[in-house]
Motif scaffolding. Sequence first.
Motif, PDB file in Angstrom:
ATOM      1  N   MET A 180       0.831  -1.203   0.000  1.00 18.97           N
ATOM      2  CA  MET A 180       0.000   0.000   0.000  1.00 18.97           C
ATOM      3  C   MET A 180       0.864   1.251   0.000  1.00 18.97           C
ATOM      4  O   MET A 180       0.643   2.189  -0.757  1.00 18.97           O
ATOM      5  CB  MET A 180      -0.834   0.020   1.290  1.00 18.97           C
ATOM      6  CG  MET A 180      -2.307  -0.182   1.123  1.00 18.97           C
ATOM      7  SD  MET A 180      -3.003  -0.377   2.772  1.00 18.97           S
ATOM      8  CE  MET A 180      -3.561   1.278   3.069  1.00 18.97           C
ATOM      9  N   ALA A 181       1.889   1.245   0.895  1.00 17.55           N
ATOM     10  CA  ALA A 181       2.739   2.418   1.052  1.00 17.55           C
ATOM     11  C   ALA A 181       3.532   2.711  -0.216  1.00 17.55           C
ATOM     12  O   ALA A 181       3.960   3.837  -0.431  1.00 17.55           O
ATOM     13  CB  ALA A 181       3.679   2.237   2.232  1.00 17.55           C
ATOM     14  N   LEU A 182       3.731   1.679  -1.046  1.00 22.12           N
ATOM     15  CA  LEU A 182       4.456   1.906  -2.301  1.00 22.12           C
ATOM     16  C   LEU A 182       3.519   2.401  -3.397  1.00 22.12           C
ATOM     17  O   LEU A 182       3.921   2.584  -4.540  1.00 22.12           O
ATOM     18  CB  LEU A 182       5.154   0.624  -2.757  1.00 22.12           C
ATOM     19  CG  LEU A 182       6.352   0.179  -1.919  1.00 22.12           C
ATOM     20  CD1 LEU A 182       6.799  -1.204  -2.312  1.00 22.12           C
ATOM     21  CD2 LEU A 182       7.503   1.163  -2.075  1.00 22.12           C
ATOM     22  N   GLY A 183       2.253   2.595  -3.034  1.00 22.79           N
ATOM     23  CA  GLY A 183       1.297   3.149  -3.985  1.00 22.79           C
ATOM     24  C   GLY A 183       0.705   2.125  -4.936  1.00 22.79           C
ATOM     25  O   GLY A 183       0.188   2.483  -5.988  1.00 22.79           O
ATOM     26  N   LEU A 184       0.799   0.836  -4.577  1.00 20.91           N
ATOM     27  CA  LEU A 184       0.196  -0.178  -5.448  1.00 20.91           C
ATOM     28  C   LEU A 184      -1.326  -0.112  -5.337  1.00 20.91           C
ATOM     29  O   LEU A 184      -1.872   0.057  -4.251  1.00 20.91           O
ATOM     30  CB  LEU A 184       0.661  -1.581  -5.047  1.00 20.91           C
ATOM     31  CG  LEU A 184       2.150  -1.899  -5.155  1.00 20.91           C
ATOM     32  CD1 LEU A 184       2.387  -3.368  -4.854  1.00 20.91           C
ATOM     33  CD2 LEU A 184       2.668  -1.578  -6.549  1.00 20.91           C
ATOM     34  N   SER A 185      -1.997  -0.270  -6.464  1.00 25.12           N
ATOM     35  CA  SER A 185      -3.459  -0.296  -6.452  1.00 25.12           C
ATOM     36  C   SER A 185      -3.889  -1.643  -5.882  1.00 25.12           C
ATOM     37  O   SER A 185      -3.096  -2.587  -5.842  1.00 25.12           O
ATOM     38  CB  SER A 185      -3.981  -0.152  -7.870  1.00 25.12           C
ATOM     39  OG  SER A 185      -3.594  -1.278  -8.621  1.00 25.12           O
TER      40      SER A 185
END
Lengths: 221, 282
Positions: B168-173
């Motif tokens: 999540m923190a890496l911006g993955l959808s």
Amino acid sequence: MSPAIQIKNLTVTYGSMKVIDDFSCEVKENSVTAIIGPSGCGKSTLLRSLCRMNDRIAEFHLAGQVLMKGENIYHPDVDVYELRRRVGMIFQKPCVFPKSIFENVLFGVKHRIDKKDYEPLVERVLTEVNLWKEVKDRLKNLATTLSVGQQQRLAIARTLAVGPEILLLDEPTSSLDPESAAAIESLIESLKTHHTILLVTHLHEQAEKVSDNLIFCNIIK
Amino acid sequence: MSSATFEKGMVFFLSILTLLVSSLLLIILATVFAKGLPALHSGFLIEASEDFGRAGGIFYQLMGTLILMTGAILISLPVALGSVIYQTQYLKSKTGKEICRQSGQVLNATPTILFGLVGYLFFGVYLETGVSWVTGSLILAVMILPTLQVSIREAIEALSDQYKETGMALGLSPWSQIKSIIVPQCYYGIITGVFLGLARAAGETAAIMFAATTFSGIRLPESFSDPVPTLQTHMLVLTQEAANPETLAQAWGAGLVLLSLVFFLTVMAWILRGRLKMEAEL
């Protein structure tokens, strides 16, 4: 120039429990701000609220505003995935995937960039976190074989690969030995030139050493 | 009677019960081995049965069972995986989650003959798949859904929150998280479910007996509307109709092969489960 982060009258509750009460502050660009205080005082919650990590928690409720470069990140039109790429978060316990070091660095960007850019990017971010020399000959090895201190630097490299402007570090040295902790501390100082950094810590000494500003927890409460 | 004597008596009684339960499996295994082994000969697995099952091997019956199992898992796996991913990643309502979980359990406890009846009416008659291996695979697919779901759900729920948060923190959808974290990290859980589901499908007789299988007349299906011979039907018919010891021995032989198949699948699931635990502790 508008500040990198502006927090206005932020109140956070989990169900009926108030964790942050009417908190406001401003963070300048390319600075290190340390948030200190005892555990359970809401410092992690504050950090998590800045990249909307708590969105999936059903009881989480937030009032007030969080502005990044003047833009309210809780506005309904905000693309939360893009926000999290702009605001990277590092956790207390380093979490690497049971894949190679190389794959771990690329984890957040693999489908976003060209294959030919993989290697230069991996080298660049691993150099930025001072890990390149230690691992350049074993990029194909499992990341889980690295020491915890190296894993934490790898986690930072993985976040840097996504290209964030702001870095949120949640007690990044608390599970590390003193030597690895010192490596992370000097890393924080060098990252400041290109990033705005918020650091949660319970170590006064660390806060004094690396930060330009301090936020005390009792202000949040 | 003093309480100490009573206590001792109880322990003795309980140990007898335990012994009885564990010896049941041994008794069944020993019987199947003793009766089935004489029927096994070098070509038993690769020869066709002859003379209405009195002689020859069980090649086509084994193939039939494998076809039904494979069909069932190919249909069931995507459905189970998709629905569990929805339930664990997207569904937020606690009531909704509980309804899904409970309905799976009820489905698991449903007598398999009902799967056969309802499945035959729905697939065979209403969707016009007839008495065929397709109908059989569909019925078995529905039957093993709960087994697969439980296994996959356990694996996903055991997955450390750390991985999800990191993603999540890496911006993955959410979709990227499913693709690059949840499915790969739960790989062994999914495979364990597949083996348990296959074992369950392999052992099932009632649900497919009249909807998908035949005793004779067909070797390998040549179209979607052909039934298949299976080990289960072979055993059932042979034991019912056997007029001589050789035929009966053939049935036991088929039974031994089926048991070994199920045993193999269960052991595989067991081994993979061990790896799953290691993975969760990583």
